[in-house]
Design an enzyme around this catalytic site. Structure first.
Site: not given
Ligand code: 5GP
Length: 113
Positions: A30, A99
């Site tokens: 991320d 996700h």
């Protein structure tokens, strides 16, 4: 479904720090990590959110959970990690391509915020 940011990462149009890939899914770090380890795991099939998944996606959804465990082992965080799926804007979803967040490396509280 319009090409989302994650579709562009899957297609290598946008760079990402990829940690895992197989035929069905891709995992990358991320860009704004919420824990020392924060990986996003996305199916290559563009499903906008968990609630849109259909019976035909059963094997894919199981595959994603097995991949999450494998990624946790690969990152050596298998003894303590959290998997989060935000579904819908009010839950915190900002990218409309399904996700799984895989988070580890710090204590997590319950209930989640
Ligand atoms: P959501 O809020 O939809 O559950 O999660 C989307 C995640 O994508 C957020 O944690 C955000 O930090 C991450 N993100 C947004 N833009 C990018 C990007 O360009 N690259 C990567 N690797 N992650 C991103």
């Amino acid at each position: 479904m319009a090409d989302t940011l994650f579709a562009k990462i899957i297609d290598r149009q946008i760079p990402a720090d990829i940690v895992y890939e197989d035929d069905l899914c891709l995992a990358f770090r991320d860009i704004n990590p919420q824990a020392p380890a924060h990986v996003l795991l996305v199916p290559k099939k563009p499903i906008d959110m968990l609630a849109s998944a259909q019976a035909e996606d059963q094997a894919l959804l199981g595959h994603l959970l097995l991949a999450a465990g494998q990624i946790a082992r690969q990152l050596k965080v298998e003894s303590a990690f959290r998997v989060v799926i935000n579904n819908g804007e009010s839950s915190g979803q900002s990218v409309f391509h399904l996700h799984l967040h895989i988070l580890a490396g710090r204590p997590f509280r319950w209930p989640p915020g």
